[in-house]
Design a protein around this motif. Structure first.
Motif, PDB file in Angstrom:
ATOM      1  N   ASN A 164      53.171  37.012 -51.447  1.00  0.00           N
ATOM      2  CA  ASN A 164      52.487  35.622 -51.431  1.00  0.00           C
ATOM      3  C   ASN A 164      50.733  36.013 -51.218  1.00  0.00           C
ATOM      4  OD1 ASN A 164      54.850  34.252 -51.742  1.00  0.00           O
ATOM      5  ND2 ASN A 164      55.404  34.313 -49.534  1.00  0.00           N
ATOM      6  N   ASP A 165      50.177  34.792 -51.762  1.00  0.00           N
ATOM      7  CA  ASP A 165      48.797  35.075 -51.556  1.00  0.00           C
ATOM      8  C   ASP A 165      48.268  35.075 -50.325  1.00  0.00           C
ATOM      9  OD1 ASP A 165      48.410  35.438 -54.493  1.00  0.00           O
ATOM     10  OD2 ASP A 165      48.012  33.362 -54.715  1.00  0.00           O
ATOM     11  N   ASP A 166      48.966  34.327 -49.342  1.00  0.00           N
ATOM     12  CA  ASP A 166      48.568  33.988 -47.839  1.00  0.00           C
ATOM     13  C   ASP A 166      49.111  35.165 -47.046  1.00  0.00           C
ATOM     14  OD1 ASP A 166      50.861  33.161 -48.001  1.00  0.00           O
ATOM     15  OD2 ASP A 166      50.738  31.281 -47.253  1.00  0.00           O
ATOM     16  N   ASN A 167      49.995  36.321 -47.718  1.00  0.00           N
ATOM     17  CA  ASN A 167      50.628  37.182 -46.920  1.00  0.00           C
ATOM     18  C   ASN A 167      51.657  36.744 -46.157  1.00  0.00           C
ATOM     19  OD1 ASN A 167      50.698  40.033 -46.416  1.00  0.00           O
ATOM     20  ND2 ASN A 167      49.514  39.660 -44.421  1.00  0.00           N
ATOM     21  N   THR A 168      52.168  35.734 -46.351  1.00  0.00           N
ATOM     22  CA  THR A 168      53.409  35.041 -45.353  1.00  0.00           C
ATOM     23  C   THR A 168      54.522  36.002 -46.022  1.00  0.00           C
ATOM     24  OG1 THR A 168      53.720  33.342 -47.147  1.00  0.00           O
ATOM     25  CG2 THR A 168      52.471  32.766 -45.133  1.00  0.00           C
ATOM     26  N   PRO A 169      55.752  36.105 -45.464  1.00  0.00           N
ATOM     27  CA  PRO A 169      56.763  36.802 -45.660  1.00  0.00           C
ATOM     28  C   PRO A 169      57.702  36.002 -46.912  1.00  0.00           C
ATOM     29  CG  PRO A 169      56.882  36.348 -43.319  1.00  0.00           C
ATOM     30  CD  PRO A 169      55.639  35.754 -43.868  1.00  0.00           C
ATOM     31  N   MET A 170      58.283  36.832 -47.706  1.00  0.00           N
ATOM     32  CA  MET A 170      59.137  36.380 -48.846  1.00  0.00           C
ATOM     33  C   MET A 170      60.432  36.265 -48.229  1.00  0.00           C
ATOM     34  SD  MET A 170      57.391  38.458 -52.087  1.00  0.00           S
ATOM     35  CE  MET A 170      57.659  40.182 -51.253  1.00  0.00           C
ATOM     36  N   ARG A 171      61.221  35.905 -49.344  1.00  0.00           N
ATOM     37  CA  ARG A 171      62.594  35.539 -48.805  1.00  0.00           C
ATOM     38  C   ARG A 171      63.451  36.989 -49.361  1.00  0.00           C
ATOM     39  NH1 ARG A 171      63.898  29.253 -50.957  1.00  0.00           N
ATOM     40  NH2 ARG A 171      62.328  28.406 -49.692  1.00  0.00           N
ATOM     41  N   ARG A 172      63.372  37.862 -48.537  1.00  0.00           N
ATOM     42  CA  ARG A 172      64.157  39.105 -48.550  1.00  0.00           C
ATOM     43  C   ARG A 172      63.999  39.632 -49.903  1.00  0.00           C
ATOM     44  NH1 ARG A 172      67.113  39.953 -44.255  1.00  0.00           N
ATOM     45  NH2 ARG A 172      68.555  41.628 -45.219  1.00  0.00           N
ATOM     46  N   VAL A 173      62.779  39.753 -50.581  1.00  0.00           N
ATOM     47  CA  VAL A 173      62.427  40.435 -51.816  1.00  0.00           C
ATOM     48  C   VAL A 173      62.103  41.958 -51.574  1.00  0.00           C
ATOM     49  CG1 VAL A 173      60.769  40.568 -53.674  1.00  0.00           C
ATOM     50  CG2 VAL A 173      61.547  38.501 -52.886  1.00  0.00           C
ATOM     51  N   VAL A 174      62.985  43.027 -51.924  1.00  0.00           N
ATOM     52  CA  VAL A 174      62.502  44.183 -51.856  1.00  0.00           C
ATOM     53  C   VAL A 174      62.325  44.943 -53.054  1.00  0.00           C
ATOM     54  CG1 VAL A 174      64.510  44.518 -50.011  1.00  0.00           C
ATOM     55  CG2 VAL A 174      65.038  44.775 -52.093  1.00  0.00           C
ATOM     56  N   GLY A 175      61.627  46.263 -52.763  1.00  0.00           N
ATOM     57  CA  GLY A 175      61.131  46.797 -54.144  1.00  0.00           C
ATOM     58  C   GLY A 175      62.053  47.145 -55.074  1.00  0.00           C
ATOM     59  N   GLY A 176      63.212  47.572 -54.845  1.00  0.00           N
ATOM     60  CA  GLY A 176      64.489  47.616 -55.625  1.00  0.00           C
ATOM     61  C   GLY A 176      64.870  46.675 -56.502  1.00  0.00           C
ATOM     62  N   GLY A 177      64.598  45.321 -55.859  1.00  0.00           N
ATOM     63  CA  GLY A 177      65.185  44.392 -56.538  1.00  0.00           C
ATOM     64  C   GLY A 177      64.145  43.741 -57.794  1.00  0.00           C
ATOM     65  N   LEU A 178      63.655  42.596 -57.597  1.00  0.00           N
ATOM     66  CA  LEU A 178      62.588  42.039 -58.456  1.00  0.00           C
ATOM     67  C   LEU A 178      61.729  42.807 -59.030  1.00  0.00           C
ATOM     68  CD1 LEU A 178      62.527  39.273 -60.055  1.00  0.00           C
ATOM     69  CD2 LEU A 178      61.212  38.328 -58.435  1.00  0.00           C
ATOM     70  N   PRO A 179      60.872  43.681 -58.264  1.00  0.00           N
ATOM     71  CA  PRO A 179      59.866  44.492 -58.833  1.00  0.00           C
ATOM     72  C   PRO A 179      60.290  45.512 -59.778  1.00  0.00           C
ATOM     73  CG  PRO A 179      59.606  44.163 -56.406  1.00  0.00           C
ATOM     74  CD  PRO A 179      60.844  43.510 -56.825  1.00  0.00           C
ATOM     75  N   ALA A 180      61.516  46.076 -59.393  1.00  0.00           N
ATOM     76  CA  ALA A 180      62.023  47.099 -60.384  1.00  0.00           C
ATOM     77  C   ALA A 180      62.427  46.348 -61.598  1.00  0.00           C
ATOM     78  CB  ALA A 180      63.330  47.732 -59.581  1.00  0.00           C
ATOM     79  N   GLU A 181      62.960  45.207 -61.148  1.00  0.00           N
ATOM     80  CA  GLU A 181      63.667  44.684 -62.844  1.00  0.00           C
ATOM     81  C   GLU A 181      62.418  44.124 -63.854  1.00  0.00           C
ATOM     82  OE1 GLU A 181      66.009  41.302 -61.343  1.00  0.00           O
ATOM     83  OE2 GLU A 181      67.289  42.677 -60.223  1.00  0.00           O
ATOM     84  N   ILE A 182      61.257  43.809 -62.978  1.00  0.00           N
ATOM     85  CA  ILE A 182      60.191  43.543 -63.811  1.00  0.00           C
ATOM     86  C   ILE A 182      59.415  44.509 -64.460  1.00  0.00           C
ATOM     87  CG2 ILE A 182      57.643  42.578 -63.463  1.00  0.00           C
ATOM     88  CD1 ILE A 182      58.580  40.548 -61.357  1.00  0.00           C
ATOM     89  N   TRP A 183      59.479  45.651 -63.634  1.00  0.00           N
ATOM     90  CA  TRP A 183      59.101  47.011 -64.293  1.00  0.00           C
ATOM     91  C   TRP A 183      59.850  47.192 -65.272  1.00  0.00           C
ATOM     92  CZ3 TRP A 183      60.981  51.735 -65.138  1.00  0.00           C
ATOM     93  CH2 TRP A 183      60.044  52.911 -65.380  1.00  0.00           C
ATOM     94  N   ALA A 184      61.185  47.215 -65.364  1.00  0.00           N
ATOM     95  CA  ALA A 184      62.025  47.716 -66.264  1.00  0.00           C
ATOM     96  C   ALA A 184      61.882  46.883 -67.635  1.00  0.00           C
ATOM     97  CB  ALA A 184      63.466  47.683 -65.925  1.00  0.00           C
ATOM     98  N   ALA A 185      61.858  45.456 -67.340  1.00  0.00           N
ATOM     99  CA  ALA A 185      61.515  44.721 -68.652  1.00  0.00           C
ATOM    100  C   ALA A 185      60.141  44.808 -69.379  1.00  0.00           C
ATOM    101  CB  ALA A 185      61.550  43.192 -68.206  1.00  0.00           C
TER     102      ALA A 185
END
Length: 207
Positions: A164-185
């Motif tokens: 988040n732009d304001d550095n607030t916590p996300m809803r349990r987003v982990v590196g092996g989840g959405l970031p890895a999926e975006i990277w793969a796509a």
């Protein structure tokens, strides 16, 4: 939980923090900072043990550049924003010349790539599998404020950051989840038509 002695390979694959801190302690934080800077990290790095846990603020470009050293088997290529500038007639006004520098021994880069390949094959980065040789690492900070996946093939190095732009916590987003999926796509699309190359094992690596 504390797992006791485990191989370095498994520690990296499963993102176990204690071995990372112990390794930093044994190698020396100052030396780690020096290597990070040689590999393309330009943001300030404090030589503390917490560096192994990701306490330094760095940019995705820096991370992609640093992992690119491993992709290039130890050679750093300085990132550029513009490849070429031409006028309306096609005359070349500017063309970037790659700046290359050997910053790691080839054998070291190969071994790190071999270890980081396991992150995708059987570790925390399985969502980043793209059907071709690739290596990378997941990263998740406290309170889920930052989630990373940085990975590469012999042809391309890419870093994905979510937060988040304001550095607030996300809803349990982990590196092996959405970031890895975006990277793969992204990588699947970017590497269309590119041969499925593998890293050649240096002669001084004994198996």
């Amino acid at each position: 939980k504390f797992r006791g002695p485990i191989p370095l390979r498994r520690a990296v694959e499963q993102s176990v923090n204690v071995p990372a801190v112990r390794m930093l302690s044994e190698v020396g934080a100052d030396q780690v900072v020096q290597y990070a800077q040689r590999m393309g990290i330009t943001s300030p790095l404090a030589p503390h043990l917490s560096l192994a846990l990701g306490t330094a603020d760095v940019t995705p470009l820096e991370m992609a550049s640093a992992y690119g050293v491993l992709a290039n088997m130890g050679t750093r290529v300085r990132p550029v924003a513009l490849l070429k500038v031409t006028d309306p007639t096609g005359k070349v006004l500017y063309e970037a010349v790659p700046e290359r520098e050997i910053v790691l021994p080839t054998a070291v880069a190969y071994l790190m790539t071999d270890i980081l390949s396991g992150v995708i094959e059987r570790g925390t980065g399985r969502a980043a599998a793209i059907g071709r040789p690739a290596a990378g690492k997941t990263g998740t900070t406290d309170d889920y404020r930052n989630a990373w996946f940085i990975g590469y093939t012999p042809y391309l190095s890419t870093a994905v950051w979510i937060g988040n732009d304001d550095n607030t916590p996300m809803r349990r987003v982990v590196g092996g989840g959405l970031p890895a999926e975006i990277w793969a796509a992204f990588m699947r699309a970017a590497l269309v038509g590119v041969p499925k190359e593998v890293w050649q094992r240096p002669e001084d690596i004994v198996v």
